[in-house]
Design a protein around this motif. Sequence first.
Motif, PDB file in Angstrom:
ATOM      1  N   VAL A  14     -14.480  -0.645   8.229  1.00  0.00           N
ATOM      2  CA  VAL A  14     -13.244  -0.845   8.966  1.00  0.00           C
ATOM      3  C   VAL A  14     -12.216  -1.520   8.054  1.00  0.00           C
ATOM      4  N   TYR A  15     -10.978  -1.051   8.120  1.00  0.00           N
ATOM      5  CA  TYR A  15      -9.908  -1.614   7.303  1.00  0.00           C
ATOM      6  C   TYR A  15      -9.787  -3.108   7.573  1.00  0.00           C
ATOM      7  N   HIS A  92      -5.921  -5.785  -8.038  1.00  0.00           N
ATOM      8  CA  HIS A  92      -6.039  -4.355  -7.759  1.00  0.00           C
ATOM      9  C   HIS A  92      -6.396  -4.159  -6.289  1.00  0.00           C
ATOM     10  N   PHE A  93      -6.017  -3.014  -5.744  1.00  0.00           N
ATOM     11  CA  PHE A  93      -6.239  -2.722  -4.335  1.00  0.00           C
ATOM     12  C   PHE A  93      -6.984  -1.401  -4.185  1.00  0.00           C
ATOM     13  N   CYS A  94      -7.737  -1.278  -3.098  1.00  0.00           N
ATOM     14  CA  CYS A  94      -8.449  -0.028  -2.827  1.00  0.00           C
ATOM     15  C   CYS A  94      -7.425   1.064  -2.542  1.00  0.00           C
ATOM     16  N   GLU A  95      -7.494   2.116  -3.325  1.00  0.00           N
ATOM     17  CA  GLU A  95      -6.681   3.317  -3.111  1.00  0.00           C
ATOM     18  C   GLU A  95      -7.613   4.524  -3.120  1.00  0.00           C
ATOM     19  N   CYS A  96      -8.677   4.430  -2.327  1.00  0.00           N
ATOM     20  CA  CYS A  96      -9.677   5.495  -2.302  1.00  0.00           C
ATOM     21  C   CYS A  96      -9.147   6.762  -1.645  1.00  0.00           C
ATOM     22  N   GLY A  97      -8.026   6.645  -0.916  1.00  0.00           N
ATOM     23  CA  GLY A  97      -7.426   7.815  -0.284  1.00  0.00           C
ATOM     24  C   GLY A  97      -7.981   8.136   1.084  1.00  0.00           C
ATOM     25  N   HIS A  98      -8.992   7.391   1.549  1.00  0.00           N
ATOM     26  CA  HIS A  98      -9.574   7.639   2.875  1.00  0.00           C
ATOM     27  C   HIS A  98      -8.930   6.704   3.894  1.00  0.00           C
ATOM     28  N   PRO A  99      -8.423   7.257   4.994  1.00  0.00           N
ATOM     29  CA  PRO A  99      -7.853   6.392   6.035  1.00  0.00           C
ATOM     30  C   PRO A  99      -8.983   5.729   6.839  1.00  0.00           C
ATOM     31  N   HIS A 100      -9.437   4.585   6.383  1.00  0.00           N
ATOM     32  CA  HIS A 100     -10.532   3.877   7.047  1.00  0.00           C
ATOM     33  C   HIS A 100     -10.155   3.525   8.479  1.00  0.00           C
ATOM     34  N   PRO A 101     -11.157   3.383   9.369  1.00  0.00           N
ATOM     35  CA  PRO A 101     -10.867   3.014  10.760  1.00  0.00           C
ATOM     36  C   PRO A 101      -9.986   1.766  10.830  1.00  0.00           C
ATOM     37  N   GLU A 102      -9.022   1.788  11.746  1.00  0.00           N
ATOM     38  CA  GLU A 102      -8.081   0.692  12.001  1.00  0.00           C
ATOM     39  C   GLU A 102      -7.077   0.469  10.862  1.00  0.00           C
ATOM     40  N   LEU A 103      -6.886   1.501  10.012  1.00  0.00           N
ATOM     41  CA  LEU A 103      -5.863   1.437   8.968  1.00  0.00           C
ATOM     42  C   LEU A 103      -4.496   1.343   9.644  1.00  0.00           C
ATOM     43  N   PRO A 104      -3.734   0.263   9.391  1.00  0.00           N
ATOM     44  CA  PRO A 104      -2.415   0.157  10.026  1.00  0.00           C
ATOM     45  C   PRO A 104      -1.474   1.241   9.510  1.00  0.00           C
ATOM     46  N   PRO A 105      -0.564   1.714  10.354  1.00  0.00           N
ATOM     47  CA  PRO A 105       0.363   2.764   9.913  1.00  0.00           C
ATOM     48  C   PRO A 105       1.277   2.316   8.780  1.00  0.00           C
ATOM     49  N   ASP A 106       1.493   1.000   8.634  1.00  0.00           N
ATOM     50  CA  ASP A 106       2.372   0.503   7.583  1.00  0.00           C
ATOM     51  C   ASP A 106       1.605  -0.058   6.380  1.00  0.00           C
ATOM     52  N   ALA A 107       0.329   0.258   6.277  1.00  0.00           N
ATOM     53  CA  ALA A 107      -0.468  -0.223   5.140  1.00  0.00           C
ATOM     54  C   ALA A 107       0.112   0.330   3.844  1.00  0.00           C
ATOM     55  N   PHE A 109      -1.353   0.917   1.012  1.00  0.00           N
ATOM     56  CA  PHE A 109      -2.279   1.797   0.304  1.00  0.00           C
ATOM     57  C   PHE A 109      -3.207   2.446   1.315  1.00  0.00           C
ATOM     58  N   THR A 110      -3.637   3.681   1.037  1.00  0.00           N
ATOM     59  CA  THR A 110      -4.623   4.336   1.886  1.00  0.00           C
ATOM     60  C   THR A 110      -5.987   4.011   1.318  1.00  0.00           C
ATOM     61  N   GLY A 111      -6.705   3.142   2.011  1.00  0.00           N
ATOM     62  CA  GLY A 111      -8.009   2.673   1.569  1.00  0.00           C
ATOM     63  C   GLY A 111      -8.576   1.707   2.581  1.00  0.00           C
ATOM     64  N   CYS A 112      -9.516   0.879   2.154  1.00  0.00           N
ATOM     65  CA  CYS A 112     -10.215  -0.025   3.072  1.00  0.00           C
ATOM     66  C   CYS A 112      -9.567  -1.398   3.198  1.00  0.00           C
ATOM     67  N   GLY A 113      -8.537  -1.695   2.378  1.00  0.00           N
ATOM     68  CA  GLY A 113      -7.852  -2.978   2.461  1.00  0.00           C
ATOM     69  C   GLY A 113      -8.330  -4.012   1.467  1.00  0.00           C
ATOM     70  N   ALA A 114      -9.333  -3.691   0.671  1.00  0.00           N
ATOM     71  CA  ALA A 114      -9.881  -4.648  -0.292  1.00  0.00           C
ATOM     72  C   ALA A 114      -8.939  -4.866  -1.462  1.00  0.00           C
TER      73      ALA A 114
END
Length: 127
Positions: A14-15, A92-107, A109-114
């Motif tokens: 989860v993000y 550095h930030f996770c940019e794995c490209g996967h929209p993890h669950p609960e990814l905010p629309p204004d995040a 980076f597309t990733g897990c939030g780490a």
Amino acid sequence: MTEPQPRGHDFTVVYAEEDMGRTALSFTRRPSADGHGVLVEGTCPRCHGRTATEYRHGAPGTGTKGLRARLTRRQPAPDEGADADALVREVHFCECGHPHPELPPDAPFTGCGASWRIGALPPGGSA
């Protein structure tokens, strides 16, 4: 010391904006496709997804001024040692490209939030 073995990408993580500290996972750097930056690649220490981030030469915080390039209309040759030093200090930030669950629309980076820092940044292949 043995480097931790990467696991498969956990798409169910989860993000959450979480600072993972300094990671022992291997990250590498190589010139960007257009030659105007550096691509840092590795595995996210939280979701274990493959992540890649491009940093442009002369970006804020990298110690380059850019005035000479503007006056001469030429880009100075990148200083690979300075690039590596600056990128090791970078968060550095996770940019794995996967929209993890609960990814905010204004995040940003597309990733897990780490987020994390890396210990070393060799060119090319793994350390």
